[in-house]
Design a protein around this motif. Structure first.
Motif, PDB file in Angstrom:
ATOM      1  N   ASP A  75     -13.404 -43.347 -87.568  1.00  0.00           N
ATOM      2  CA  ASP A  75     -12.072 -43.826 -87.954  1.00  0.00           C
ATOM      3  C   ASP A  75     -11.442 -42.836 -88.927  1.00  0.00           C
ATOM      4  O   ASP A  75     -11.954 -42.658 -90.049  1.00  0.00           O
ATOM      5  N   PRO A  76     -10.340 -42.194 -88.562  1.00  0.00           N
ATOM      6  CA  PRO A  76      -9.707 -41.217 -89.461  1.00  0.00           C
ATOM      7  C   PRO A  76      -9.278 -41.815 -90.797  1.00  0.00           C
ATOM      8  O   PRO A  76      -9.151 -41.081 -91.788  1.00  0.00           O
ATOM      9  N   ASP A  77      -9.063 -43.132 -90.852  1.00  0.00           N
ATOM     10  CA  ASP A  77      -8.645 -43.769 -92.100  1.00  0.00           C
ATOM     11  C   ASP A  77      -9.822 -44.023 -93.042  1.00  0.00           C
ATOM     12  O   ASP A  77      -9.605 -44.407 -94.201  1.00  0.00           O
ATOM     13  N   ARG A  78     -11.057 -43.808 -92.572  1.00  0.00           N
ATOM     14  CA  ARG A  78     -12.241 -44.078 -93.388  1.00  0.00           C
ATOM     15  C   ARG A  78     -13.002 -42.814 -93.765  1.00  0.00           C
ATOM     16  O   ARG A  78     -14.015 -42.888 -94.476  1.00  0.00           O
ATOM     17  N   ILE A  79     -12.550 -41.667 -93.272  1.00  0.00           N
ATOM     18  CA  ILE A  79     -13.271 -40.405 -93.472  1.00  0.00           C
ATOM     19  C   ILE A  79     -12.329 -39.360 -94.061  1.00  0.00           C
ATOM     20  O   ILE A  79     -11.207 -39.178 -93.566  1.00  0.00           O
ATOM     21  N   GLY A  80     -12.795 -38.677 -95.103  1.00  0.00           N
ATOM     22  CA  GLY A  80     -11.989 -37.608 -95.672  1.00  0.00           C
ATOM     23  C   GLY A  80     -12.012 -36.357 -94.821  1.00  0.00           C
ATOM     24  O   GLY A  80     -10.968 -35.801 -94.475  1.00  0.00           O
ATOM     25  N   ARG A  81     -13.210 -35.914 -94.472  1.00  0.00           N
ATOM     26  CA  ARG A  81     -13.379 -34.743 -93.604  1.00  0.00           C
ATOM     27  C   ARG A  81     -14.501 -35.002 -92.624  1.00  0.00           C
ATOM     28  O   ARG A  81     -15.583 -35.462 -93.012  1.00  0.00           O
ATOM     29  N   LEU A  82     -14.241 -34.685 -91.355  1.00  0.00           N
ATOM     30  CA  LEU A  82     -15.243 -34.801 -90.301  1.00  0.00           C
ATOM     31  C   LEU A  82     -15.705 -33.401 -89.925  1.00  0.00           C
ATOM     32  O   LEU A  82     -14.886 -32.533 -89.611  1.00  0.00           O
ATOM     33  N   ILE A  83     -17.016 -33.179 -89.975  1.00  0.00           N
ATOM     34  CA  ILE A  83     -17.599 -31.887 -89.610  1.00  0.00           C
ATOM     35  C   ILE A  83     -18.495 -32.100 -88.403  1.00  0.00           C
ATOM     36  O   ILE A  83     -19.357 -32.996 -88.405  1.00  0.00           O
ATOM     37  N   LEU A  84     -18.296 -31.289 -87.366  1.00  0.00           N
ATOM     38  CA  LEU A  84     -18.969 -31.484 -86.085  1.00  0.00           C
ATOM     39  C   LEU A  84     -19.735 -30.237 -85.667  1.00  0.00           C
ATOM     40  O   LEU A  84     -19.286 -29.109 -85.919  1.00  0.00           O
ATOM     41  N   ILE A  85     -20.862 -30.457 -85.002  1.00  0.00           N
ATOM     42  CA  ILE A  85     -21.630 -29.348 -84.448  1.00  0.00           C
ATOM     43  C   ILE A  85     -21.324 -29.241 -82.962  1.00  0.00           C
ATOM     44  O   ILE A  85     -21.632 -30.138 -82.186  1.00  0.00           O
ATOM     45  N   SER A  86     -20.707 -28.139 -82.587  1.00  0.00           N
ATOM     46  CA  SER A  86     -20.440 -27.870 -81.178  1.00  0.00           C
ATOM     47  C   SER A  86     -21.444 -26.820 -80.711  1.00  0.00           C
ATOM     48  O   SER A  86     -22.617 -26.875 -81.091  1.00  0.00           O
ATOM     49  N   SER A  87     -21.027 -25.872 -79.904  1.00  0.00           N
ATOM     50  CA  SER A  87     -21.971 -24.888 -79.369  1.00  0.00           C
ATOM     51  C   SER A  87     -21.229 -23.645 -78.905  1.00  0.00           C
ATOM     52  O   SER A  87     -20.105 -23.726 -78.390  1.00  0.00           O
ATOM     53  N   ALA A  88     -21.887 -22.490 -79.053  1.00  0.00           N
ATOM     54  CA  ALA A  88     -21.325 -21.244 -78.539  1.00  0.00           C
ATOM     55  C   ALA A  88     -21.364 -21.192 -77.019  1.00  0.00           C
ATOM     56  O   ALA A  88     -20.752 -20.300 -76.420  1.00  0.00           O
ATOM     57  N   SER A  89     -22.041 -22.142 -76.393  1.00  0.00           N
ATOM     58  CA  SER A  89     -22.080 -22.158 -74.928  1.00  0.00           C
ATOM     59  C   SER A  89     -20.724 -22.481 -74.314  1.00  0.00           C
ATOM     60  O   SER A  89     -20.547 -22.347 -73.101  1.00  0.00           O
ATOM     61  N   VAL A  90     -19.752 -22.896 -75.129  1.00  0.00           N
ATOM     62  CA  VAL A  90     -18.436 -23.249 -74.589  1.00  0.00           C
ATOM     63  C   VAL A  90     -17.644 -22.015 -74.164  1.00  0.00           C
ATOM     64  O   VAL A  90     -16.660 -22.142 -73.410  1.00  0.00           O
ATOM     65  N   TYR A  91     -18.040 -20.827 -74.595  1.00  0.00           N
ATOM     66  CA  TYR A  91     -17.265 -19.625 -74.275  1.00  0.00           C
ATOM     67  C   TYR A  91     -17.490 -19.192 -72.828  1.00  0.00           C
ATOM     68  O   TYR A  91     -18.582 -19.336 -72.284  1.00  0.00           O
ATOM     69  N   ARG A  92     -16.436 -18.645 -72.239  1.00  0.00           N
ATOM     70  CA  ARG A  92     -16.533 -18.067 -70.892  1.00  0.00           C
ATOM     71  C   ARG A  92     -16.024 -16.633 -70.938  1.00  0.00           C
ATOM     72  O   ARG A  92     -15.190 -16.277 -71.784  1.00  0.00           O
ATOM     73  N   ASP A  93     -16.525 -15.811 -70.033  1.00  0.00           N
ATOM     74  CA  ASP A  93     -16.077 -14.421 -70.010  1.00  0.00           C
ATOM     75  C   ASP A  93     -14.823 -14.264 -69.151  1.00  0.00           C
ATOM     76  O   ASP A  93     -14.257 -15.248 -68.652  1.00  0.00           O
TER      77      ASP A  93
END
Length: 326
Positions: A75-93
């Protein structure tokens, strides 16, 4: 001022984050079961974000967000900052090739280190990476500049469920003295330590910086450097045998073996004043020492992601046959 910090997920990143944030901040680690690494006095709570009440905290670090549905739980109204772990696998050439589909389309090829502005896969349900992008886009839509997204590559650290270092550690524990290395040991697949993840997370949270950031170890070691670092940490001397390409039965294929280089640029994080990433040969000690002290009786059950690799990681018979043919 003390900040309230909620860390979702108790794997290698969660362990490093608790250690980094636990001293100055009010930290709780949330997981579906108590982590084995939890220290006396550390706060852990059983939590399932899909059914439990949304968190309220100055900082929420979600290490197990894989799709848009995971973001809908916040909930954006309950969190000051949200930090997420994504992945470098999202890149394409430039040809649209990705790590997810490398066995079908060949490995992606990049002429320069990968920056955050490089093209990514499209959001969608098809693969791990398309779901990660869908997660990223949902988070940006809901949280705007109050979301920070980190893209690591080959993670390493204590308490991993996917410790690539086991490929070398187990060989040394088993008494192997000759180590074949596919692609002449020259593959360069970017490593990222859990310690670096924790350090850059703390820095970006402290500076209240949003956006997308690659996270990488200092430098991008080749496979020969990686296995030498592991052997050095274990105090073992072995022979290394670079071989061209992939020999039969995948002899010498390591979890870092690719036909080329996949290197991240972390200059964006450094431009914010972050100065914490160490080289692999320094930070690999955490994973190596943990594995040596805790070798699993059944590594396939302990490390399911390694067990899912589409080849036998420890086909010693094939290796011996290869050496006999030399």
């Amino acid at each position: 001022m003390t900040r309230s910090v909620s860390i979702i997920g108790a794997g290698q990143i969660g362990a490093a984050l608790e250690d980094r944030f636990g001293k100055p901040d009010d930290v709780v680690v949330l997981s579906r079961s108590p982590p084995a690494w939890i220290q006396p006095g550390a706060r852990n709570r059983i939590y399932d974000k899909s059914v439990d009440t949304p968190l309220s905290a100055d900082i929420v670090i979600d290490t197990v967000a894989f799709d848009a549905a995971d973001i809908a739980c916040h909930d954006p109204d309950r969190i000051g900052r949200l930090i997420l772990i994504s992945s470098a696998s999202v890149y394409r050439d430039a040809e649209g090739r990705t790590l997810d589909e490398a066995t079908e389309t060949s490995f992606p090829q990049f002429l320069t280190p990968i920056e955050e502005t490089f093209p990514t896969v499209d959001a969608g349900p098809q693969t791990y990476s398309t779901r990660k992008i869908r997660m990223e886009e949902s988070a940006i839509d809901r949280f705007g500049d109050r979301v920070t997204i980190l893209r690591p590559c080959a993670l390493h650290g204590s308490w991993s469920r996917h410790p690539r270092e086991w490929w070398m550690v187990k060989r040394l524990l088993d008494g192997r003295t000759r180590i074949p290395l596919a692609y002449n040991g020259a593959s360069r697949f970017q490593t990222t330590s859990a310690i670096a993840m924790a350090d850059v997370t703390w820095h970006l949270a402290d500076e209240q910086l949003g956006g997308i950031f690659n996270v990488a170890d200092w430098g991008c070691p080749d496979v020969l450097e990686i296995v030498r670092s592991i052997a050095g940490e274990m105090g073992r001397e072995v022979g290394y045998y670079p071989v061209a390409g992939f020999p039969e039965r995948y002899v010498g294929r390591t979890p870092w073996s690719i036909p080329g280089t996949f290197e991240l640029s972390d200059s964006k994080a450094w431009s914010t004043g972050f100065r914490g990433a160490d080289p692999y040969f320094i930070d690999c000690r955490h994973a190596v020492r943990w594995l040596v002290a805790n070798p699993p009786a059944d590594w396939r059950s302990a490390f399911p992601q390694l067990a899912a690799y589409p080849w036998d990681l420890f086909d010693y018979e094939a290796e011996d046959a290869y050496f006999a043919s030399l």
